[in-house]
Design an enzyme around this catalytic site. Structure first.
Site, mmCIF file in Angstrom:
data_model
loop_
_atom_site.group_PDB
_atom_site.id
_atom_site.type_symbol
_atom_site.label_atom_id
_atom_site.label_comp_id
_atom_site.label_asym_id
_atom_site.label_seq_id
_atom_site.Cartn_x
_atom_site.Cartn_y
_atom_site.Cartn_z
ATOM 1 N N GLU A 147 1.481 30.591 -12.182
ATOM 2 C CA GLU A 147 2.269 29.388 -11.868
ATOM 3 C C GLU A 147 2.360 28.433 -13.057
ATOM 4 O O GLU A 147 2.133 27.240 -12.940
ATOM 5 C CB GLU A 147 1.700 28.691 -10.628
ATOM 6 C CG GLU A 147 1.845 29.533 -9.376
ATOM 7 C CD GLU A 147 1.673 28.745 -8.100
ATOM 8 O OE1 GLU A 147 1.839 27.521 -8.128
ATOM 9 O OE2 GLU A 147 1.381 29.372 -7.069
ATOM 10 N N GLY A 148 2.695 28.986 -14.202
ATOM 11 C CA GLY A 148 2.806 28.208 -15.437
ATOM 12 C C GLY A 148 1.532 28.347 -16.242
ATOM 13 O O GLY A 148 0.516 27.745 -15.914
#
Length: 822
Positions: free
Chosen positions: A502-503
């Site tokens: 997620e990043g």
């Protein structure tokens, strides 16, 4: 000397006005009164009064005539601004406009309004949510055997899959009218923390469907027909969702996905309908191997203009049933021995109708905005919650182990080197859990915290990795030998997963936190960008003038506040809190002004080049992040009734934040490319040098002591961890034994004294106890206590061993053939 009084008075008044942020007109009047009044009272020469007054008037009068100011000053500056301002891409524009700004905006203001933080409602669980934690969550934790999951099955056992489906663990975010639980974000975070304290694979399996995925996207953007059909099926587990975003050539740069869909007609359920023919290659997709419903991000093209004039419609999201022809799922990745199901999803010429686009045809091309907005919510709950659950269990386990494990005749927790690690575990755990709490509470208040969730994701997972490392170090060989009795090894082994998903954290720190924060959280930058784009010239000039001069006053104020608060080491200024915490709020006031000053200066002097100075951006982001973390800890401390027992944890974590902020600012100034500007900034930010110090050894000793004995602060730190002393929970059993371990310590000392004196002749441990009782060194009851504690603690000292056959893979893969260079 008296002739200098008017000038000195003017400088003092200007500094005070800037510090207090008075208006332009008030500043002009106050300055003129100060020059004339002080000069007359002191008997200064008329020239000593007239010259400063005249110069001051020449500066302030034009600034207080709006039409003159706009024509002579603002208009040229607006022209320069429009030339030098970097053009934002559509992707950047969407990312900046997605989400909302919470208290992080106050921190960027340089003068936080603490009442806004303290007035935020205290997050609490409802009766129904608490019952879910005490019932189904407790029960599934009792069913969970992490060794069985991660080593024997590499999957959750069938009975746990069935349990989490039927008890609607996948439907925590889904409204009750669709058959879900409709829990708050705070309750979702609490449930995931409890599951994580027993199994990362379990918490990830439950967390992903309640985070970024089909459920969240359908709630916000789905058509009514899509919600009516899919949400009940997602809530009760009839559908297992996954979301396919990442591919081999588009990871963190999700906007460059090569996966595409062509608008065309095709066959669907016996009819010829308008739809999209998809080709894609995705990987790292959690739950893909068991998914019955695949969410897909792709770039949508309409070369035949069946939907309109545009060829490239942009990123779009679709739902694909698992049995759709051409869809290939089922194989698995193996992420660092974790057992949550994760694998690739591929498709070639996969046709779906436009009704399978999330939101229908009207939402074609809106996928990037949808993803950014939902990601800010999911990222602010699932990953911080998992980190919190892990560090809570790690802190309790390591404190108990450090008390019962003896070396050189004393508990290892009393060695200063171990105390240092325990202090980091306790302090970081306090910070992580406060940050996760604040992030979930923000979602419950209706925020979409783009910057706050990036801070929470990055720092919870990074600090969580540091805690996992210290847990391993204190346990030593006990944590290295994997097996059913090892409760620490898997957390360390899988820590990089949360760092990556997620990043990726490197990108989150260097690009996102300050990159978004500098524009979204700054009180004027985004307003200036919008003002400069107004079509009508006079309206554009008027609005830009209004915002620009407020921005200039803001920058001057932050320079004054940085200098004054640095000069006094933040010992002055209005601040909330009690006698204990008021100094902390004042210190945050100082660093908020420092951040605002440094950020404004960097944006002014570097302009568009700042976008590529990633290390400078990362350090400025570190200052914002630690301001946010410290604020979250103070809010938690207030919400919990200012517990005195928690003060060592708060103090350690706060001083760690302050020391990190000082280091980050020093790094900005040391590496700022325009050296004269850096020298001036240093004089304003550190007028008496760097005075912050890391948490002291004495404070670390107090934090370590909290972890190593039952007490209220330790109980609060362990909130939501599964500590039931059941057969599958060695940490729960060890924690339950801790009072007896402490009670046996005086007996151990008596026994050791007798042994050292030579009074005990036996060599066997049990015989020595009997002999000690016989000579009166210990009483019969003390002998029983010591024997019982020794026998019980041996379980937690022992490690697992295996027959070699148990460790061999059941299936041996053939050796891969070497690929030719051609």
């Amino acid at each position: 000397m008296i002739h200098w009084y008017p000038l000195i008075a003017l400088l003092v008044v200007c500094l005070a006005c800037a510090y207090l942020r008075v208006g332009l007109r008030t500043w002009a009047i106050a300055g003129f009164v100060a020059v004339v009044g002080v000069g007359l009272v002191a008997g200064s020469h008329w020239l000593a009064i007239a010259i400063p007054a005249l110069v001051f008037a020449l500066i302030t009068l034009p600034l207080n005539i709006p039409e003159f100011r706009r024509r002579r000053l603002t208009a040229p500056l607006l022209g320069i601004y429009r030339k030098i301002t970097p053009q934002l891409s559509e992707t950047e524009q969407i990312a900046l406009e997605a989400g909302t700004v919470g208290f992080e905006g106050e921190l960027f203001s340089g003068k936080p309004d603490w009442s806004k933080l303290l007035k935020q409602p205290k997050p609490e669980l409802s009766v129904e949510e608490q019952a879910f934690l005490d019932g189904p969550c407790e029960e599934v934790c009792r069913m969970t055997d992490e060794w069985q999951i991660t080593h024997e099955l590499s999957d959750l056992p069938p009975e746990i899959w069935e349990f989490i489906k039927t008890r609607k663990f996948f439907g925590m975010i889904i409204p009750k009218k669709y058959g879900g639980l409709e829990f708050s974000a705070y309750a979702q975070s609490a449930a995931l923390q409890k599951l994580m304290s027993m199994s990362g694979s379990l918490s990830s399996t439950v967390g992903v469907p309640n985070s970024l995925g089909p459920g969240e996207l359908l709630l916000h953007y789905g058509t009514q027909d899509q919600r009516d059909y899919y949400l009940p099926r997602l809530a009760d587990g009839r559908e297992i969702p996954c979301f396919a975003l990442t591919g081999p050539h588009a990871g963190s740069d999700a906007t460059s996905i090569p996966d595409y869909g062509i608008v065309c007609k095709g066959q669907w359920q016996g009819g010829n309908v308008l739809g999209v023919r998809l080709t894609f290659d995705k990987r790292y997709i959690t739950l893909a191997p068991v998914a019955t419903l695949v969410g897909l991000a792709f770039r949508m093209h309409d070369p035949d203009h069946l939907l309109g004039d545009k060829d490239d419609l942009g990123i779009t999201l679709a739902l694909i049933p698992h049995d759709t022809p051409g869809l290939e799922i089922g194989r698995r990745h193996f992420p660092l021995n974790a057992a949550f199901l994760n694998g690739p999803v591929r498709g070639h010429d996969v046709f779906v109708p436009l009704s399978q686009l999330i939101g229908g045809a009207d939402m074609a091309g809106q996928g990037w905005r949808m993803l950014v907005e939902c990601l800010s919510i999911g990222r602010g709950i699932t990953l911080p919650a998992n980190a919190s659950g892990g560090v809570r269990m790690g802190a309790i386990a390591t404190g108990a182990y450090a008390r019962l494990r003896k070396q050189f005749g004393m508990a290892i927790g009393r060695f200063e080197g171990v105390e240092e690690a325990l202090a980091r575990i306790g302090g970081h755990s306090y910070a992580i859990t406060a940050l996760a709490r604040a992030s979930a509470a923000a979602v419950d208040r209706g925020e979409k915290p783009a910057v706050g969730s990036a801070i929470a994701k990055y720092h919870c997972t990074e600090l969580g990795r540091e805690v996992a490392r210290d847990v391993m170090d204190v346990h030593g060989g006990k944590a290295v030998q994997l097996g059913p009795s090892n409760y620490a090894g898997r957390a360390w082994q899988t820590a990089p997963i949360a760092i990556t998903v997620e990043g990726a954290n490197i990108m989150t720190r260097s690009l996102m936190i300050f990159g978004q924060g500098a524009i979204r959280c700054h009180p004027y930058v985004l307003k200036e960008l919008h003002a400069a784009q107004i079509a009508d010239y006079r309206e554009r000039l008027t609005e830009f003038d209004r915002v620009l001069f407020r921005h200039i006053g803001f920058a001057i104020s932050n320079a004054a506040r940085s200098f004054v608060l640095g000069l006094t080491h933040a010992h002055i200024g209005r601040a909330p809190g009690d006698k204990y915490t008021r100094r902390y709020y004042r210190k945050l006031n100082r660093y908020a002004a420092n951040l605002a000053l440094a950020a404004d200066t960097a944006m002014l002097t570097l302009g568009g080049k700042l976008k590529f100075k990633e290390r400078l951006s990362a350090r400025l982001g570190d200052v914002l992040s630690n301001l946010f973390i410290a604020s979250s800890m103070l809010k938690r401390y207030e919400d919990q009734g200012r517990p005195v027992a928690d003060q060592p944890l708060l103090a350690w974590a706060f001083h760690d934040c302050a020391y990190r902020m000082q280091g980050a600012l020093d790094g900005v100034l040391r590496n700022f490319p325009i050296r004269p500007v850096a020298w001036l900034l240093r004089a304003l930010i550190f007028p008496i040098g760097r005075r912050e110090a890391p948490p002291s050894d004495r404070l670390g000793h107090r934090v370590a002591a909290i972890l190593c004995a039952p007490n209220d602060a330790r109980t609060r730190l362990a909130e939501w961890a599964y500590l039931t002393p059941s057969a599958n929970n060695p940490v729960g059993r060890m924690n339950a034994l801790l009072p007896d371990v402490i009670a046996a310590e005086p007996v151990e000392r008596k026994f050791a004294k007798a042994l050292k004196s030579g009074s005990l002749k036996a060599l066997d441990a049990d015989a020595q106890l009997a002999e000690a009782e016989q000579i009166g060194a210990i009483s019969p009851d003390e002998r029983k206590l010591l024997a019982r504690v020794r026998a019980a603690t041996q379980e937690f000292i022992d490690v697992d061993d295996f027959d070699p056959a148990e460790l061999r893979a059941a299936v041996v893969r053939p050796k891969p053939e070497l690929r030719s260079a051609a």
